[in-house]
Design a protein around this motif. Structure first.
Motif, short mmCIF file in Angstrom:
data_model
loop_
_atom_site.label_atom_id
_atom_site.label_comp_id
_atom_site.label_asym_id
_atom_site.label_seq_id
_atom_site.Cartn_x
_atom_site.Cartn_y
_atom_site.Cartn_z
N LEU A 81 2.50 12.97 -2.56
CA LEU A 81 2.36 12.76 -1.05
C LEU A 81 3.13 13.96 0.03
O LEU A 81 2.54 14.18 1.02
CB LEU A 81 2.69 11.26 -0.84
N CYS A 82 3.88 13.97 -0.51
CA CYS A 82 5.05 14.52 -0.10
C CYS A 82 4.94 16.51 0.32
O CYS A 82 4.84 17.02 1.33
CB CYS A 82 6.67 14.98 -0.49
N ILE A 83 3.74 17.14 -1.03
CA ILE A 83 3.07 18.09 -0.80
C ILE A 83 2.45 18.82 0.84
O ILE A 83 2.80 19.76 0.91
CB ILE A 83 2.78 18.29 -1.71
N PRO A 84 1.58 17.82 0.83
CA PRO A 84 0.55 17.89 2.31
C PRO A 84 2.09 17.73 3.01
O PRO A 84 2.04 18.41 4.34
CB PRO A 84 0.54 16.79 2.34
N VAL A 85 3.14 17.00 3.63
CA VAL A 85 3.47 17.32 4.61
C VAL A 85 4.60 18.42 4.56
O VAL A 85 4.77 19.09 5.94
CB VAL A 85 5.06 16.05 4.24
N VAL A 86 5.33 18.94 3.66
CA VAL A 86 5.68 20.27 3.12
C VAL A 86 5.07 21.69 3.60
O VAL A 86 5.03 22.50 4.67
CB VAL A 86 6.25 20.53 2.28
N LEU A 104 2.11 20.82 5.71
CA LEU A 104 2.28 21.22 6.74
C LEU A 104 3.08 21.94 7.91
O LEU A 104 3.24 22.57 9.17
CB LEU A 104 2.25 19.99 8.04
N VAL A 105 4.34 21.97 7.53
CA VAL A 105 5.28 22.52 8.03
C VAL A 105 5.57 23.84 8.02
O VAL A 105 5.56 24.44 8.65
CB VAL A 105 6.76 21.76 7.83
N ALA A 106 5.24 24.49 6.39
CA ALA A 106 4.71 25.81 6.06
C ALA A 106 3.58 26.15 7.10
O ALA A 106 3.96 27.47 7.54
CB ALA A 106 4.41 25.74 4.59
N ARG A 107 2.39 25.55 6.92
CA ARG A 107 1.83 26.26 8.13
C ARG A 107 2.34 26.22 9.90
O ARG A 107 1.24 27.46 10.11
CB ARG A 107 0.80 25.65 7.67
N THR A 108 3.13 25.58 10.19
CA THR A 108 3.47 26.10 11.32
C THR A 108 4.33 27.45 11.24
O THR A 108 4.63 28.22 12.18
CB THR A 108 4.64 25.04 11.79
N ARG A 109 4.81 27.97 10.27
CA ARG A 109 5.37 29.52 9.82
C ARG A 109 4.13 30.48 9.55
O ARG A 109 4.43 31.59 10.16
CB ARG A 109 6.43 29.15 9.33
N VAL A 110 2.84 29.78 8.18
CA VAL A 110 2.28 31.17 7.99
C VAL A 110 0.92 31.19 7.86
O VAL A 110 1.38 30.20 6.60
CB VAL A 110 2.93 31.61 6.47
N ASN A 111 0.39 30.81 8.61
CA ASN A 111 -0.50 30.69 8.18
C ASN A 111 -1.41 30.92 7.63
O ASN A 111 -2.99 31.78 7.86
CB ASN A 111 -1.84 30.16 9.31
#
Lengths: 403, 263
Positions: free
Chosen positions: B73-78, B80-87
């Motif tokens: 469950l934590c992987i999609p959360v991380v 989502l955060v990573a996507r704000t930096r590098v899409n």
């Protein structure tokens, strides 16, 4: 000597030591650690000699592991001193940054964009002789120092916390007490194995009396919730079950307690008495209501004649001849008693833990920013300039895209 | 409610396949669909996790199944955060696959809700296990980002390009987050161990392997700080470190009996 110091405080040496510690830790997983030697002789007969000679049966207490940790601590001390000096030299670093040549050039008007951007990320702007100096998170320069210092403190206090306390495991029947060597008395008032909602939960109500006479209020100790009084800490550790019978002579009032592990015949003349057969648990049949309970199985012997077996519950009594036999609760707690060298000894280690987390936070999330800029260009200085460099490159790229 | 668990597993698997198809065919719309399916899977997963927590009346991270479920469950959360930096799509592809695989692993474990044993009934339980799940997720996504870096490098992208720099920094920041959280796990674990077992450190296999993982990432952080190695070298290091924390998560419980063998 200088060369030795230089090696000891080098990061390469620290990494080598860390890698060796990790390697030994990994190897220790190949074998159960810290068992009695006959265990290894029986289970690993072919490699036993090697295991014994290399102390591989208890790697963490071996001379080579302790030597590695010692070297690591030495390296850590030297690094901590170096980091402290570096953190103190922040003022000089700023002065040096102010006169650095530009690493990147700025087009006319871009200096204002840079100033706006630096203001937007809350950088402090200072006017210098040649241009501007932008700084942020100067507190973060202490991060690496605090991190190294706190690891050192954790290791030092941790070793003390493991080595100094005196740990004793003792069983104690409810209503009885344990007297420690130093005179501390731990009295067990009661012991239960279930909480109010019927969940399995081992709890003893205890009182501690210190050698100076000070006494604690009764307190419940449970798994995960020990009781601390002075420098004594009591843990709910295990529990035991065994027959516990109190015998009282009705004629002269004498009393005797019997803690029984197996069948026994309790008699004063060898002819009349109580034969204890054991403790049993009765569980309700499937589909039946009710709870399981424990009972004693005993038999009365009168002048050598054996009566039929009978079942009695804890709290009940049986009279045989001149004696009253009372059956007590069969469960009793096993307590772990930890006597620390002084009160609050653990707090030092816990404070080091907090310092470690603070140091780590400063190190990763409050990285110092130091940017020098003038009309012609800018340069990013400071201990870790990569992030700022990339952010500024991103800023110019976005501007180009817009243009 | 098991249906919801398997629904989320199915959605994660479907999202991975759609994403792969979109990546091979370079179809942007397909990739967007994959992300939407993945988010649906995440939503179902979240619902299942919350429901399980409500039924168990605790944070559902007590058994191997629950922990794997929480870790996944934590992987999609991380992500989502990573996507704000590098899409970058490829990070999503690998992240989706990792989530689906972890959920698949969870499905092979015993799923019933059990009463928490007395040793686990502690104030520290939620923080210790929750931080561990987040920490492992951060390390995993850092590995995925590093893999992306290596692949881009193989395609001939310059190490000085802005995107490569961003990828390397994102990988480092995720490692830093995972490292901080792993330290929290170890520190809280030590305080909890003192309350439960009377000693801060007992050299239990799980503790030993948490320490090994911690040391592995400490060496990475040292190397990166000094910039003695290239970004490519560091990226390989982060990728090769993945088995260490995966072993700490699952291997230790399966292979080495110890105080942490709760099921």
């Amino acid at each position: 000597m200088k060369k030795v110091f230089s090696v000891l405080q080098s990061m390469r040496f620290a990494n080598l030591l860390l890698a060796l510690v990790a390697l030994l830790c990994g190897l220790s997983s190949l074998l159960p650690q810290g068992r009695e030697l006959p265990f290894y002789a029986a289970n690993y007969p072919e490699t036993y000699t090697l295991i014994y000679r290399t102390h591989f049966y208890d790697v963490f207490k071996s001379w080579y592991f302790i030597l590695l940790l010692g070297l690591l601590c030495l390296s850590l001390v030297l690094c901590t001193v170096r980091m402290f000096r570096k953190a103190l030299g922040w003022k000089q670093e700023r002065e040096r940054a102010a006169v650095l040549p530009n690493a990147e050039s700025l087009a006319p008007g871009q200096l204002e964009d840079l100033r706006r951007y630096m203001a937007s990320i809350r950088c402090r702007e200072e006017k210098t002789e040649s241009g501007y100096l932008f700084t942020k998170n100067s507190l973060g320069r202490w991060g690496v120092f605090l991190l190294h210092l706190s690891i050192l403190l954790v290791v030092a206090f941790g070793v003390c916390a493991l080595a100094l306390p005196k740990v004793t495991d003792r069983d104690c029947r409810p209503g009885e007490s344990i007297t420690m060597e130093d005179g501390t008395v731990i009295a067990v008032d009661s012991f239960t194995m279930e909480n109010t909602s019927g969940q399995l939960d081992y709890a003893s109500v205890i009182r501690i009396t210190l050698p100076d006479g000070s006494q604690s209020a009764p307190q419940e100790v449970k798994v995960n919730y020990p009781m601390t009084f002075g420098s004594t800490k009591v843990f709910q550790w295990t529990y035991g079950v065994g027959g516990s019978i109190q015998a009282r002579n009705r004629t002269d009032g004498t009393e005797q307690s019997f803690e029984l592990d197996g069948a026994a015949f309790l008699s004063s003349d060898g002819l009349t008495g109580l034969q204890y057969l054991g403790i049993y648990e009765a569980a309700p049949q499937e589909g039946e209501d009710g709870e399981s309970y424990v009972f004693y199985r005993v038999r009365v012997v009168s002048n050598g004649t054996m009566m039929p077996e009978m079942e009695t519950l804890p709290g009940e009594s049986v009279t045989v001849g001149d004696w009253d036999f009372t059956f007590r609760e069969p469960y009793y707690p096993g307590l772990r008693i930890k006597q620390m060298p002084f009160p609050f000894a653990n707090s030092l280690l816990e404070a080091a833990f907090v310092l470690l987390l603070v140091g780590m936070f400063l190190c990763f999330y409050l990285q110092p920013v130091l940017v020098k800029a003038d009309e012609t260009g800018y340069t990013v200085a400071g201990p870790r300039p990569e992030k700022m460099r990339t952010e500024l490159r991103r800023l110019w790229q976005k501007q180009e895209e817009k243009a | 409610m098991k249906t919801v668990f398997f629904l989320s597993l199915g959605l994660y698997a479907a999202a991975t396949l759609i994403q792969l198809a979109g990546a091979f065919g370079k179809w942007e719309k397909v990739k967007k669909t994959a992300w939407a399916v993945f988010l649906l899977g995440f939503l179902a997963h979240l619902v299942y996790f919350v429901w399980r927590g409500l039924v168990a009346q605790r944070l559902p991270l007590a058994s191997q199944f629950e922990f794997a479920c929480g870790f996944a469950l934590c992987i999609p959360v991380v992500l989502l955060v990573a996507r704000t930096r590098v899409n970058a799509d490829w990070i999503a592809t690998a992240g989706m696959a990792a989530t689906a695989l972890l959920m698949g692993y969870a499905a092979t474990q015993r799923m019933e809700i059990t009463e928490l044993m007395p040793a686990l009934r502690s104030f520290w339980f939620n923080f210790h296990i929750g931080a561990a799940a987040l920490s492992y997720s951060a390390f995993l996504v850092a590995g995925v980002v590093a893999l992306r870096y290596v692949l881009q490098h193989r395609k001939g992208e310059s190490a000085d390009s802005l995107r490569m720099k961003q990828l390397e920094q994102l990988s480092y920041r995720l490692v830093a987050l995972g490292f901080l959280l792993l330290t929290v796990v170890i520190v809280i674990g030590a305080v909890w161990a003192e309350a439960a077992w009377s000693a801060y450190w007992t050299w239990d296999p799980k503790e030993v392997w948490a320490l090994i993982t911690w040391i592995i990432y400490t060496v990475y952080l040292h190397l990166r700080l000094r910039r003695q190695k290239s970004d490519l070298w560091l990226s390989w290091y982060v990728i090769l470190a993945i088995p260490a924390f995966l072993f700490t998560f699952a291997g230790v419980n399966k292979l080495i009996p110890g105080l942490h063998s709760y099921g």
